[in-house]
Design a protein around this motif. Structure first.
Motif, PDB file in Angstrom:
ATOM      1  N   ILE A  19      40.267  40.815  44.160  1.00 51.22           N
ATOM      2  CA  ILE A  19      39.529  41.408  42.868  1.00 51.22           C
ATOM      3  C   ILE A  19      39.792  42.941  42.660  1.00 51.22           C
ATOM      4  O   ILE A  19      40.487  43.682  43.784  1.00 51.22           O
ATOM      5  N   VAL A  20      39.740  43.554  41.622  1.00 52.44           N
ATOM      6  CA  VAL A  20      40.262  45.083  41.336  1.00 52.44           C
ATOM      7  C   VAL A  20      38.489  45.778  41.412  1.00 52.44           C
ATOM      8  O   VAL A  20      37.905  45.073  40.388  1.00 52.44           O
ATOM      9  N   LEU A  21      38.332  46.645  42.081  1.00 49.52           N
ATOM     10  CA  LEU A  21      37.124  47.282  42.286  1.00 49.52           C
ATOM     11  C   LEU A  21      37.374  48.257  40.941  1.00 49.52           C
ATOM     12  O   LEU A  21      38.366  48.720  40.533  1.00 49.52           O
ATOM     13  N   LYS A  22      36.026  48.639  40.373  1.00 50.90           N
ATOM     14  CA  LYS A  22      35.843  49.546  39.277  1.00 50.90           C
ATOM     15  C   LYS A  22      36.878  51.084  39.395  1.00 50.90           C
ATOM     16  O   LYS A  22      37.420  51.347  38.385  1.00 50.90           O
ATOM     17  N   GLN A  23      36.696  51.494  40.740  1.00 48.96           N
ATOM     18  CA  GLN A  23      37.319  52.605  41.007  1.00 48.96           C
ATOM     19  C   GLN A  23      38.951  52.429  41.057  1.00 48.96           C
ATOM     20  O   GLN A  23      39.613  53.303  41.198  1.00 48.96           O
ATOM     21  N   ASP A  24      39.417  51.297  41.201  1.00 46.07           N
ATOM     22  CA  ASP A  24      40.832  50.786  41.297  1.00 46.07           C
ATOM     23  C   ASP A  24      41.396  50.442  40.192  1.00 46.07           C
ATOM     24  O   ASP A  24      42.636  49.871  40.204  1.00 46.07           O
ATOM     25  N   GLN A  25      40.708  50.568  39.083  1.00 43.44           N
ATOM     26  CA  GLN A  25      40.906  49.885  37.810  1.00 43.44           C
ATOM     27  C   GLN A  25      42.521  50.487  37.207  1.00 43.44           C
ATOM     28  O   GLN A  25      43.401  49.818  36.681  1.00 43.44           O
ATOM     29  N   ARG A  26      42.543  51.815  37.250  1.00 46.89           N
ATOM     30  CA  ARG A  26      43.616  52.688  36.917  1.00 46.89           C
ATOM     31  C   ARG A  26      44.802  52.224  37.800  1.00 46.89           C
ATOM     32  O   ARG A  26      45.924  52.128  36.999  1.00 46.89           O
ATOM     33  N   THR A  27      44.691  51.987  38.960  1.00 50.43           N
ATOM     34  CA  THR A  27      45.878  51.800  39.871  1.00 50.43           C
ATOM     35  C   THR A  27      46.038  50.089  40.163  1.00 50.43           C
ATOM     36  O   THR A  27      47.325  49.553  40.230  1.00 50.43           O
ATOM     37  N   GLN A  57      31.083  44.165  48.069  1.00 50.15           N
ATOM     38  CA  GLN A  57      31.683  44.954  46.532  1.00 50.15           C
ATOM     39  C   GLN A  57      31.625  43.976  45.477  1.00 50.15           C
ATOM     40  O   GLN A  57      31.525  42.748  45.476  1.00 50.15           O
ATOM     41  N   VAL A  58      31.711  44.813  44.260  1.00 48.14           N
ATOM     42  CA  VAL A  58      31.790  43.903  43.053  1.00 48.14           C
ATOM     43  C   VAL A  58      32.947  44.402  42.388  1.00 48.14           C
ATOM     44  O   VAL A  58      33.496  45.488  42.280  1.00 48.14           O
ATOM     45  N   GLY A  59      33.844  43.502  41.640  1.00 50.69           N
ATOM     46  CA  GLY A  59      35.119  43.525  40.983  1.00 50.69           C
ATOM     47  C   GLY A  59      35.275  42.520  40.032  1.00 50.69           C
ATOM     48  O   GLY A  59      34.643  41.444  40.150  1.00 50.69           O
ATOM     49  N   ARG A  60      36.261  42.448  39.226  1.00 48.71           N
ATOM     50  CA  ARG A  60      36.903  41.382  38.505  1.00 48.71           C
ATOM     51  C   ARG A  60      38.008  40.793  39.283  1.00 48.71           C
ATOM     52  O   ARG A  60      38.957  41.323  39.861  1.00 48.71           O
ATOM     53  N   VAL A  61      38.180  39.451  39.437  1.00 50.04           N
ATOM     54  CA  VAL A  61      38.935  38.519  39.966  1.00 50.04           C
ATOM     55  C   VAL A  61      40.154  38.778  39.428  1.00 50.04           C
ATOM     56  O   VAL A  61      40.319  38.201  38.015  1.00 50.04           O
ATOM     57  N   LYS A  62      41.120  38.855  40.043  1.00 41.78           N
ATOM     58  CA  LYS A  62      42.646  38.837  39.479  1.00 41.78           C
ATOM     59  C   LYS A  62      43.466  37.868  40.046  1.00 41.78           C
ATOM     60  O   LYS A  62      44.441  37.103  39.507  1.00 41.78           O
ATOM     61  N   ARG A  63      43.055  36.983  41.177  1.00 40.96           N
ATOM     62  CA  ARG A  63      43.783  36.060  41.876  1.00 40.96           C
ATOM     63  C   ARG A  63      42.778  35.371  42.883  1.00 40.96           C
ATOM     64  O   ARG A  63      41.856  35.522  43.488  1.00 40.96           O
ATOM     65  N   ILE A  64      42.677  33.806  42.633  1.00 39.19           N
ATOM     66  CA  ILE A  64      41.980  33.019  43.420  1.00 39.19           C
ATOM     67  C   ILE A  64      42.962  32.389  44.156  1.00 39.19           C
ATOM     68  O   ILE A  64      44.057  31.652  43.765  1.00 39.19           O
ATOM     69  N   TRP A  65      42.834  32.171  45.568  1.00 31.58           N
ATOM     70  CA  TRP A  65      43.638  31.811  46.642  1.00 31.58           C
ATOM     71  C   TRP A  65      42.998  30.304  46.871  1.00 31.58           C
ATOM     72  O   TRP A  65      41.795  30.287  47.248  1.00 31.58           O
ATOM     73  N   SER A  66      44.150  29.332  47.157  1.00 28.32           N
ATOM     74  CA  SER A  66      43.496  28.062  47.497  1.00 28.32           C
ATOM     75  C   SER A  66      44.159  27.799  48.900  1.00 28.32           C
ATOM     76  O   SER A  66      45.093  28.186  49.388  1.00 28.32           O
ATOM     77  N   GLY A  67      43.353  26.799  49.779  1.00 32.19           N
ATOM     78  CA  GLY A  67      44.016  26.365  50.976  1.00 32.19           C
ATOM     79  C   GLY A  67      43.935  27.573  51.937  1.00 32.19           C
ATOM     80  O   GLY A  67      43.110  28.452  52.129  1.00 32.19           O
TER      81      GLY A  67
END
Length: 72
Positions: A19-27, A57-67
């Motif tokens: 996930i990308v946390l709110k404070q990490d959105q710029r980077t 922690q709360v954020g927006r999902v960028k990647r879902i890992w499988s296996g």
């Protein structure tokens, strides 16, 4: 293999995600964790579905890992 996190149906509690946390959105820095709750109600979101991880922690999902790809 990984999947992008813009579709709510692809995310389940217990899934390993980046996930990308709110404070990490710029980077764009990602944080890996396990989904506890899905917070976005709509079926998709252009910036990623918002989730709460098991560590709180709360954020927006960028990647879902499988296996076992997300571990290690």
């Amino acid at each position: 293999m990984s999947t992008d996190g813009r579709k709510r149906a692809a995310i389940t509690p217990g899934a390993v995600v980046d996930i990308v946390l709110k404070q990490d959105q710029r980077t764009g820095k990602t944080t890996r964790g396990v989904v506890q709750h899905i917070l976005t109600k709509s079926p998709d979101h252009p910036h990623g579905i918002k989730v709460r991880l098991q560590d709180g922690q709360v954020g927006r999902v960028k990647r879902i890992w499988s296996g076992t790809d997300g571990e290690g």
